[in-house]
Design an enzyme around this catalytic site. Structure first.
Site, PDB file in Angstrom:
ATOM      1  CG  ASP C  19      -0.299   0.071   2.540  1.00  0.00           C
ATOM      2  OD1 ASP C  19       0.767   0.717   2.659  1.00  0.00           O
ATOM      3  OD2 ASP C  19      -0.840  -0.495   3.495  1.00  0.00           O
ATOM      4  CB  ALA C  20      -0.018   4.825  -0.316  1.00  0.00           C
TER       5      ALA C  20
END
Lengths: 136, 136, 136, 136
Positions: C19-20
């Site tokens: 994820d980010a």
């Protein structure tokens, strides 16, 4: 959010949709665009879960996508879905994913969805009511 | 949708959330519950994307889940998020996923989220404003 | 990769799993751990797809997880699955996700899987052969 | 599993990859095909995580897909990745997802990947070594 051939939904970009590049993972747009098609289908009178009961399923036959500007965490997107062509056993949609409140397009796509019989896996006619609405 | 310690969101079950068992895939609830925590965080004044800029990140430290009734395609769920305990560097939430318009609980969970520095990966204090709201 | 009560698989962390925050998304571990349980089930003689034909399904009843060290892009993980307790209609597994070639544990979990009838959704006895292997 | 312009990997279809239609969810193929491109990149000397350090990122610019036969739970797939054209700042791949031990193709795709600078988000030249291998 649209007439019977044009529909759009709002989608927020959550952590689940992003990747280590810091942007929306490219396959996330397919999920967003399918949500829009599902809501279009619901708007013309058919729920996905109903379709299973009626031995009807809509499956993606082919698609082409162009990614233009990455969507980022927390952004709100508008995902549209417009019938480009409705044939007896398939519908071709044009879809756009746009950042809310701007003209920036993240992704545009052409998606052809085929109607199949769940039992046989073979192509079948789209239910008349849906087809009529798709051609309205 | 809630005061500063209690928040809930609506989630529709789409095809992407289901599996070949015909029900919501168990990991889908984690995505739903994180959306609720993200919206809680936004409601108390912090966007996930801001936290990255402030060298703050909230990561799941531990969680326990109980699955009670499978969610099905097209169902609308209410996903709640309530602060059970707010400590200097972590918050424990109680979360429920309930079918809209019924009392049926699909999943209940206790989730402890830790505040870390993105740069060091080490635990750090929760920003004062967030902590104040979590304890309100 | 293990005897009939202990099994492990290798998993590479791909972009889809991150994820980010730059690390593996927390729900990704649930996918990894289910792959390990599926391979355990296959090793003791049952494929997931067979179970559907036999009106048997294994569903996660409850789980508790502790996240200790984030997994990162490109890392190779070893995901293990050990029977902790096998009862007539449920199995409790202990699972670990460890970085290959180190002693670092990313995640440890206790997962209780219930055996249900697909038709009724009710609890049912685990097929005798599987239960015998789980208790071996 | 291939020379420097042709590469393939094996992928098992797990519950996480399927949907309530009982088949692989269409976006799952994008994940499978990206794993194959990642392994191709690793085979020619570059890890995704290295690229981040070198301010290089490969992002999908456009793709077209045709879905021909649904993949099902437990099936083993071979996912191939072949360089069709290597330009200064982009590579076009032809990719196939085939059921192991048969000639049945589930999905075929053409995927154009662009090389960008992570810092600026702008197109940049592909590292010379990678380009040389892509053209070998």
């Amino acid at each position: 959010m649209g007439d019977s051939t044009d529909h759009s939904i709002e989608v927020r970009v959550y952590l689940e949709d992003t990747d280590a590049g810091g942007i929306a993972y490219h396959a996330s747009y397919l999920r967003f665009m399918e949500r829009a098609r599902t809501e279009w289908l619901r708007a013309v009178g058919l729920q996905q879960s109903d379709t299973f009961e009626q031995d009807v399923s809509f499956v993606v036959h082919s698609m082409s996508l162009r990614f233009m500007r990455p969507a980022r965490l927390d952004e709100e997107l508008r995902v549209s879905c417009k019938v480009a062509q409705a044939r007896a056993a398939s519908i071709r949609f044009q879809q756009h994913v746009v950042v809310q409140g701007s003209d920036e397009t993240c992704c545009e796509a052409e998606v052809t969805v085929a109607c199949i019989s769940l039992a046989s896996g073979k192509a079948r006619r789209i239910p008349a009511e849906v087809l009529a609405r798709a051609r309205a």
